[in-house]
Structures are given as C-alpha cells and as structure tokens.
Write a protein that holds these residues in place. Structure first.
Motif, PDB file in Angstrom:
ATOM      1  N   GLU A 141       0.839  -1.212   0.000  1.00 24.87           N
ATOM      2  CA  GLU A 141       0.000   0.000   0.000  1.00 24.87           C
ATOM      3  C   GLU A 141       0.868   1.254   0.000  1.00 24.87           C
ATOM      4  N   TRP A 143       3.766   1.626  -1.258  1.00 25.59           N
ATOM      5  CA  TRP A 143       4.303   1.861  -2.607  1.00 25.59           C
ATOM      6  C   TRP A 143       3.196   2.411  -3.522  1.00 25.59           C
ATOM      7  N   HIS A 144       2.015   1.787  -3.450  1.00 26.85           N
ATOM      8  CA  HIS A 144       0.913   2.252  -4.302  1.00 26.85           C
ATOM      9  C   HIS A 144       0.573   3.714  -4.035  1.00 26.85           C
ATOM     10  N   HIS A 190       0.446 -10.726  -8.275  1.00 29.17           N
ATOM     11  CA  HIS A 190       0.555 -10.557  -6.815  1.00 29.17           C
ATOM     12  C   HIS A 190       0.592 -11.947  -6.201  1.00 29.17           C
ATOM     13  N   GLU A 191       1.789 -12.329  -5.755  1.00 26.61           N
ATOM     14  CA  GLU A 191       2.031 -13.740  -5.501  1.00 26.61           C
ATOM     15  C   GLU A 191       1.913 -14.175  -4.050  1.00 26.61           C
ATOM     16  N   SER A 235      -5.272 -18.307  -6.947  1.00 29.80           N
ATOM     17  CA  SER A 235      -5.352 -17.023  -6.246  1.00 29.80           C
ATOM     18  C   SER A 235      -5.618 -15.920  -7.268  1.00 29.80           C
ATOM     19  N   THR A 239      -9.184  -7.240  -9.206  1.00 32.03           N
ATOM     20  CA  THR A 239     -10.577  -7.196  -9.635  1.00 32.03           C
ATOM     21  C   THR A 239     -10.592  -6.981 -11.143  1.00 32.03           C
ATOM     22  N   GLY A 265      -8.930 -15.020  -2.775  1.00 31.74           N
ATOM     23  CA  GLY A 265      -8.288 -13.724  -3.026  1.00 31.74           C
ATOM     24  C   GLY A 265      -9.358 -12.691  -3.363  1.00 31.74           C
ATOM     25  N   LYS A 266      -8.942 -11.413  -3.297  1.00 34.24           N
ATOM     26  CA  LYS A 266      -9.932 -10.331  -3.468  1.00 34.24           C
ATOM     27  C   LYS A 266     -10.599 -10.371  -4.838  1.00 34.24           C
TER      28      LYS A 266
HETATM   29  C1  B12 Z   1       1.467  -5.785  -2.378  1.00 34.67           C
HETATM   30  C2  B12 Z   1       0.873  -5.163  -3.616  1.00 34.67           C
HETATM   31  C3  B12 Z   1       1.721  -5.029  -4.703  1.00 34.67           C
HETATM   32  C4  B12 Z   1       3.170  -5.523  -4.730  1.00 34.67           C
HETATM   33  C5  B12 Z   1       3.170  -6.982  -5.225  1.00 34.67           C
HETATM   34  C6  B12 Z   1       4.218  -7.853  -4.581  1.00 34.67           C
HETATM   35  C7  B12 Z   1       4.125  -9.275  -5.102  1.00 34.67           C
HETATM   36  N1  B12 Z   1       5.107  -9.691  -5.858  1.00 34.67           N
HETATM   37  O1  B12 Z   1       3.193  -9.983  -4.819  1.00 34.67           O
HETATM   38  C8  B12 Z   1       3.746  -4.557  -5.776  1.00 34.67           C
HETATM   39  C9  B12 Z   1       4.090  -3.276  -5.078  1.00 34.67           C
HETATM   40  C10 B12 Z   1       4.943  -5.057  -6.565  1.00 34.67           C
HETATM   41  C11 B12 Z   1       2.504  -4.321  -6.617  1.00 34.67           C
HETATM   42  C12 B12 Z   1       2.543  -4.035  -7.942  1.00 34.67           C
HETATM   43  C13 B12 Z   1       1.417  -3.825  -8.718  1.00 34.67           C
HETATM   44  N2  B12 Z   1       0.146  -3.728  -8.284  1.00 34.67           N
HETATM   45 CO1  B12 Z   1      -0.393  -4.095  -6.474  1.00 34.67          CO
HETATM   46  N3  B12 Z   1      -1.045  -4.293  -4.725  1.00 34.67           N
HETATM   47  C14 B12 Z   1      -0.492  -4.732  -3.660  1.00 34.67           C
HETATM   48  C15 B12 Z   1      -1.490  -4.622  -2.481  1.00 34.67           C
HETATM   49  C16 B12 Z   1      -1.120  -3.425  -1.611  1.00 34.67           C
HETATM   50  C17 B12 Z   1      -1.556  -5.835  -1.610  1.00 34.67           C
HETATM   51  C18 B12 Z   1      -1.696  -7.157  -2.356  1.00 34.67           C
HETATM   52  C19 B12 Z   1      -1.146  -8.241  -1.469  1.00 34.67           C
HETATM   53  O2  B12 Z   1      -0.091  -8.824  -1.721  1.00 34.67           O
HETATM   54  N4  B12 Z   1      -1.821  -8.465  -0.358  1.00 34.67           N
HETATM   55  C20 B12 Z   1      -1.363  -9.404   0.657  1.00 34.67           C
HETATM   56  C21 B12 Z   1      -2.058 -10.664   0.370  1.00 34.67           C
HETATM   57  C22 B12 Z   1      -1.639 -11.658   1.365  1.00 34.67           C
HETATM   58  O3  B12 Z   1      -3.427 -10.384   0.501  1.00 34.67           O
HETATM   59  P1  B12 Z   1      -4.428 -10.886  -0.580  1.00 34.67           P
HETATM   60  O4  B12 Z   1      -3.713 -10.980  -1.883  1.00 34.67           O
HETATM   61  O5  B12 Z   1      -5.668 -10.149  -0.456  1.00 34.67           O
HETATM   62  O6  B12 Z   1      -4.652 -12.352  -0.042  1.00 34.67           O
HETATM   63  C23 B12 Z   1      -5.383 -12.628   1.141  1.00 34.67           C
HETATM   64  C24 B12 Z   1      -6.707 -13.242   0.828  1.00 34.67           C
HETATM   65  O7  B12 Z   1      -7.306 -12.621  -0.233  1.00 34.67           O
HETATM   66  C25 B12 Z   1      -6.349 -14.682   0.667  1.00 34.67           C
HETATM   67  N5  B12 Z   1      -6.062 -15.227  -0.614  1.00 34.67           N
HETATM   68  C26 B12 Z   1      -5.346 -14.748  -1.651  1.00 34.67           C
HETATM   69  N6  B12 Z   1      -5.303 -15.677  -2.626  1.00 34.67           N
HETATM   70  C27 B12 Z   1      -5.989 -16.748  -2.206  1.00 34.67           C
HETATM   71  C28 B12 Z   1      -6.244 -17.967  -2.805  1.00 34.67           C
HETATM   72  C29 B12 Z   1      -6.981 -18.913  -2.123  1.00 34.67           C
HETATM   73  C30 B12 Z   1      -7.261 -20.221  -2.757  1.00 34.67           C
HETATM   74  C31 B12 Z   1      -7.467 -18.634  -0.808  1.00 34.67           C
HETATM   75  C32 B12 Z   1      -8.235 -19.622  -0.069  1.00 34.67           C
HETATM   76  C33 B12 Z   1      -7.219 -17.402  -0.225  1.00 34.67           C
HETATM   77  C34 B12 Z   1      -6.475 -16.479  -0.917  1.00 34.67           C
HETATM   78  O8  B12 Z   1      -5.153 -14.903   1.386  1.00 34.67           O
HETATM   79  C35 B12 Z   1      -4.661 -13.739   1.896  1.00 34.67           C
HETATM   80  C36 B12 Z   1      -4.985 -13.819   3.360  1.00 34.67           C
HETATM   81  O9  B12 Z   1      -4.993 -12.651   3.982  1.00 34.67           O
HETATM   82  C37 B12 Z   1      -2.853  -4.423  -3.224  1.00 34.67           C
HETATM   83  C38 B12 Z   1      -3.875  -3.506  -2.543  1.00 34.67           C
HETATM   84  C39 B12 Z   1      -4.602  -4.184  -1.434  1.00 34.67           C
HETATM   85  N7  B12 Z   1      -4.812  -3.468  -0.372  1.00 34.67           N
HETATM   86  O10 B12 Z   1      -4.972  -5.347  -1.535  1.00 34.67           O
HETATM   87  C40 B12 Z   1      -2.405  -3.809  -4.561  1.00 34.67           C
HETATM   88  C41 B12 Z   1      -3.190  -4.128  -5.811  1.00 34.67           C
HETATM   89  C42 B12 Z   1      -3.582  -5.591  -5.820  1.00 34.67           C
HETATM   90  N8  B12 Z   1      -2.216  -3.858  -6.882  1.00 34.67           N
HETATM   91  C43 B12 Z   1      -2.741  -3.363  -7.963  1.00 34.67           C
HETATM   92  C44 B12 Z   1      -2.037  -3.032  -9.154  1.00 34.67           C
HETATM   93  C45 B12 Z   1      -2.830  -2.374 -10.261  1.00 34.67           C
HETATM   94  C46 B12 Z   1      -0.661  -3.261  -9.289  1.00 34.67           C
HETATM   95  C47 B12 Z   1       0.199  -2.939 -10.519  1.00 34.67           C
HETATM   96  C48 B12 Z   1      -0.392  -3.416 -11.829  1.00 34.67           C
HETATM   97  C49 B12 Z   1       0.468  -1.436 -10.500  1.00 34.67           C
HETATM   98  C50 B12 Z   1       1.264  -0.889 -11.680  1.00 34.67           C
HETATM   99  N9  B12 Z   1       0.684   0.115 -12.249  1.00 34.67           N
HETATM  100  O11 B12 Z   1       2.324  -1.352 -12.014  1.00 34.67           O
HETATM  101  C51 B12 Z   1       1.528  -3.643 -10.190  1.00 34.67           C
HETATM  102  C52 B12 Z   1       1.608  -4.987 -10.955  1.00 34.67           C
HETATM  103  C53 B12 Z   1       1.971  -6.190 -10.167  1.00 34.67           C
HETATM  104  C54 B12 Z   1       3.278  -6.779 -10.581  1.00 34.67           C
HETATM  105  N10 B12 Z   1       3.636  -6.829 -11.821  1.00 34.67           N
HETATM  106  O12 B12 Z   1       4.007  -7.215  -9.712  1.00 34.67           O
HETATM  107  C55 B12 Z   1      -4.222  -3.124  -7.784  1.00 34.67           C
HETATM  108  C56 B12 Z   1      -5.075  -4.113  -8.542  1.00 34.67           C
HETATM  109  C57 B12 Z   1      -6.260  -3.414  -9.132  1.00 34.67           C
HETATM  110  C58 B12 Z   1      -7.327  -4.384  -9.469  1.00 34.67           C
HETATM  111  N11 B12 Z   1      -7.655  -4.451 -10.723  1.00 34.67           N
HETATM  112  O13 B12 Z   1      -7.856  -5.030  -8.605  1.00 34.67           O
HETATM  113  C59 B12 Z   1      -4.383  -3.173  -6.221  1.00 34.67           C
HETATM  114  C60 B12 Z   1      -5.734  -3.675  -5.705  1.00 34.67           C
HETATM  115  C61 B12 Z   1      -4.097  -1.748  -5.696  1.00 34.67           C
HETATM  116  C62 B12 Z   1      -5.184  -0.757  -6.068  1.00 34.67           C
HETATM  117  N12 B12 Z   1      -6.028  -0.426  -5.121  1.00 34.67           N
HETATM  118  O14 B12 Z   1      -5.261  -0.323  -7.172  1.00 34.67           O
HETATM  119  N13 B12 Z   1       1.375  -4.477  -5.888  1.00 34.67           N
END
Ligand code: B12
Length: 305
Positions: A141, A143-144, A190-191, A235, A239, A265-266
């Motif tokens: 967040e 970084w974003h 997002h891995e 995952s 959106t 995932g979201k």
């Molecule tokens: C961290 C992050 C990054 C990191 C990614 C690091 C990495 N290598 O993974 C960095 C800074 C590199 C990044 C880059 C980008 N990002 Co980004 N990023 C995020 C952020 C802040 C958090 C995502 C994350 O990792 N969360 C932590 C994980 C653990 O949470 P989670 O994914 O939600 O998973 C949880 C649950 O959902 C569940 N879950 C997830 N998967 C699965 C699967 C199963 C089976 C189950 C049961 C549960 C489950 O488990 C977790 C438990 O808590 C989000 C915003 C947000 N607040 O979510 C934006 C976000 C996802 N990113 C976004 C974007 C656009 C990008 C970029 C394209 C931006 C750009 N212009 O370059 C780039 C491209 C990504 C890339 N090429 O790497 C957007 C996506 C928009 C959309 N369409 O939804 C978001 C939503 C930000 C925003 N508000 O605009 N990002």
C-alpha cells in the motif's frame, strides 16, 4: 519454521516443562532434536501437537489413550481439526509500525532483527497471518500511495517470500496426502497470497505443487493430466473488468469439468455472483481454506477405508 527450546514450548502450550519431558520419555509423542549444547529443540509441529494434546485432554481423553493412537494419527487429526481462531490472528500492529519505521531510510539490520525475533517466538502459522501477510499489505500500500521506493518494497517482498519458502521446504513431503496444485492464473502477479496458501496447505499435510504467478490455464491443464490433482487452488488478487471476468470464468468452467477447483483472493471474492451455480468453489478467507482441506482429507480417508 523454527526450533523452540523447552521453556518457550512451555509458554506457548501452557504445559509445564516436566509434563512435556514425561510425554517425550514415556510416550514418545514428541521427539525433540538436541542442539550442539544438548538443549532440546522442538519444531513448530511439535508445539502444535502439544497444544492439540492439551485440548484433547480437556475434552476428556486420557494421555494413555492418545499415546496408543500414535503420533502420526494424532498429527493427521490435528491438521484436520485445527481451525484457526480468527480473533487470535489480528495483525501485530505495533510491530508492523516498528518494521515500517526501519524502511525509510532503510535500516536492514534492525528490520531483520525485529522481524526474525518476532517470527521466532510464535508458531509459523500464526506468524504468516499476524505478521508476514499484513506486512506485505502495508508495504504494498505504501508503494501504491507513492510513499515508498519500489526497491524497498521488492526487498521486503523477497524477505517475506524467503521465509515462506524456507518454512515450506522444511515441512515433510506427504507423498500420500491429497495432491493440490496452487497458482495465480495469467495476468496475476501478486504472488504472496498464493504462496501463503501453499505453505498453509502443505502444513496441513497436502502434497503441494506450487506454480507461482502468471500461469496460463492451458499449461495448468496440461500439468493436471500428469499430476491428476485432487484440488486446484487459484489465487485471484485483482478485480477484473466484466469482460475479463467472463472470459476467465469460461476457462475455469472448462477446467472444472475435469478437476476440482477452488478460488480465493480479493479478485475471486469480487466474482462471487458469477461463481454461483458453477462447480468452482469460492473460498472467502483462510478459515474457509482450512475447512475445504479438512473435507478433502475426510473424502480421502473414506476412499481408503
Ligand atoms: C502488495 C501489492 C503489490 C506488490 C506486489 C508484490 C508481489 N510480488 O506480490 C507490488 C508493489 C509489486 C505491486 C505491484 C502492482 N500492483 Co499491487 N497491490 C499490492 C497490495 C497493496 C496488496 C496485495 C497483497 O499482496 N496483499 C497481501 C495478500 C496476502 O493479501 P491478498 O492478496 O488479499 O490475499 C489474502 C486473501 O485474499 C487470501 N487469498 C489470496 N489468494 C488466495 C487464494 C486462495 C485459494 C485462498 C483460499 C485465499 C487467498 O489470502 C490472503 C490472506 O490474507 C494491493 C492492494 C490491497 N490493499 O490489496 C495492490 C493491488 C492488488 N495492486 C494493484 C495493481 C494495479 C498493481 C500494478 C499493476 C500497479 C502498476 N501500475 O504497475 C503492479 C503490478 C503487479 C506486478 N507486476 O508485480 C491493484 C489491482 C487493481 C485491481 N484491478 O484489482 C491493487 C488492488 C491496488 C489498487 N487499489 O489499485 N502491488
């Protein structure tokens, strides 16, 4: 995954050191390794098993009956019934603030000392949910929002990934556990969510194939023919537009005719309505993942008997 000395195990399990030693000597339920200076060292799994034994005693079992059941069967039961208590998994807010303060300007030594120290004193499962995932979210967040250099974000992301991989590599490979393929489909970069799911799934005794981000579904399908997975976990973090979501759904539905698929995932939650009336399961959170895996194990056990 960490080794813990007996005084820490006593704290984490609320059992006395004497009881832990007796259960080891008399029943062989935990088998700590010995450090170079002969201290007992217990794994995260030992700690979880001791907690489970304590809960079973509270439910009225005797330690003799549990010992007769044997460690392997107890571990299997523990993995199936270990439902994470969500209220205990709230993010470690103060620690997260302190960690973030070490990032700008970067103080690598303090950051790693703080992080390693905090992760070492709780079970790795808990560390994943209370520290590592919330840290990834915070740093992403920042970084974003343009408040953190991408190089620092990459550094933190790599530290988190190393921890997840190294914990996963230390888990025993359960050859006969349900086979689970885990990936992010193409376009999903997002891995960390997928990687955390891979660790938790392996820690619950599944045989995990972790395939990482941006995987074309045709290639996933080709691999399925060889591996014949019991479950595919995908995952979806981003959106999608309506058009993209419909296209993805079509591909997933084709896959779901042959294989059992669950998504999380979201991005998956945003597709909730589309997923209704399909064979694709939506797992809203990690507790839902846990329940899904528990039913996978019971199906496998029924098939064996
Ligand atoms: C961290 C992050 C990054 C990191 C990614 C690091 C990495 N290598 O993974 C960095 C800074 C590199 C990044 C880059 C980008 N990002 Co980004 N990023 C995020 C952020 C802040 C958090 C995502 C994350 O990792 N969360 C932590 C994980 C653990 O949470 P989670 O994914 O939600 O998973 C949880 C649950 O959902 C569940 N879950 C997830 N998967 C699965 C699967 C199963 C089976 C189950 C049961 C549960 C489950 O488990 C977790 C438990 O808590 C989000 C915003 C947000 N607040 O979510 C934006 C976000 C996802 N990113 C976004 C974007 C656009 C990008 C970029 C394209 C931006 C750009 N212009 O370059 C780039 C491209 C990504 C890339 N090429 O790497 C957007 C996506 C928009 C959309 N369409 O939804 C978001 C939503 C930000 C925003 N508000 O605009 N990002």
């Amino acid at each position: 995954m960490y080794n813990h000395r007996i005084h820490r195990v006593a704290k984490l399990t609320d059992l006395s050191k004497a009881v832990i030693r007796v259960w080891e000597r008399r029943y062989g339920l935990v088998k700590p390794l010995r450090s170079a200076n002969r201290y007992r060292e217990y794994t995260d799994e030992d700690v979880a098993l001791l907690r489970f034994l304590k809960e079973e005693l509270n439910r009225g079992y005797t330690i003799g009956v549990l010992a007769d059941e044997g460690r392997e069967s107890l571990l299997q039961r523990m993995r199936m019934t270990l439902i994470p208590k969500q209220e205990e998994l709230t993010p470690h807010k103060n620690l997260l603030n302190e960690l973030v303060w070490c990032l700008d300007p970067l103080d690598k030594i303090r950051f790693e000392q703080k992080l390693n120290g905090a992760v070492a004193v709780i079970s790795f499962d808990e560390a994943v949910q209370r520290i590592l995932l919330p840290l990834q979210l915070r740093v992403g967040e920042l970084w974003h929002e343009g408040r953190l250099n991408i190089a620092i974000e990459h550094y933190v992301t790599k530290v988190i990934q190393q921890k997840l991989f190294s914990a996963m590599n230390q888990l025993p490979i359960n050859e006969f556990g349900p086979r689970v393929l885990i990936a992010c489909p193409n376009g999903e970069f997002h891995e960390i969510g997928a990687q955390a799911v891979a660790y938790l799934t392996a820690a619950r005794g599944c045989h995990v194939y972790y395939l990482g981000p941006n995987l074309p579904l045709e290639d996933l399908e080709a691999l399925c023919e060889r591996v014949r997975p019991d479950l595919i976990l995908l995952s979806l973090t981003e959106t999608k537009s309506d058009e993209e979501a419909h296209r993805l759904l079509q591909d997933l539905q084709l896959l779901s005719h042959r294989w059992h698929i669950a998504v999380g995932g979201k991005g998956a939650v945003a597709m909730e309505q589309l997923l209704e009336n399909t064979k694709i399961a939506l797992l809203n959170d990690l507790a839902a993942l846990h329940n899904h895996l528990a039913s996978l194990f019971s199906i496998q056990q029924r098939a064996f008997h």
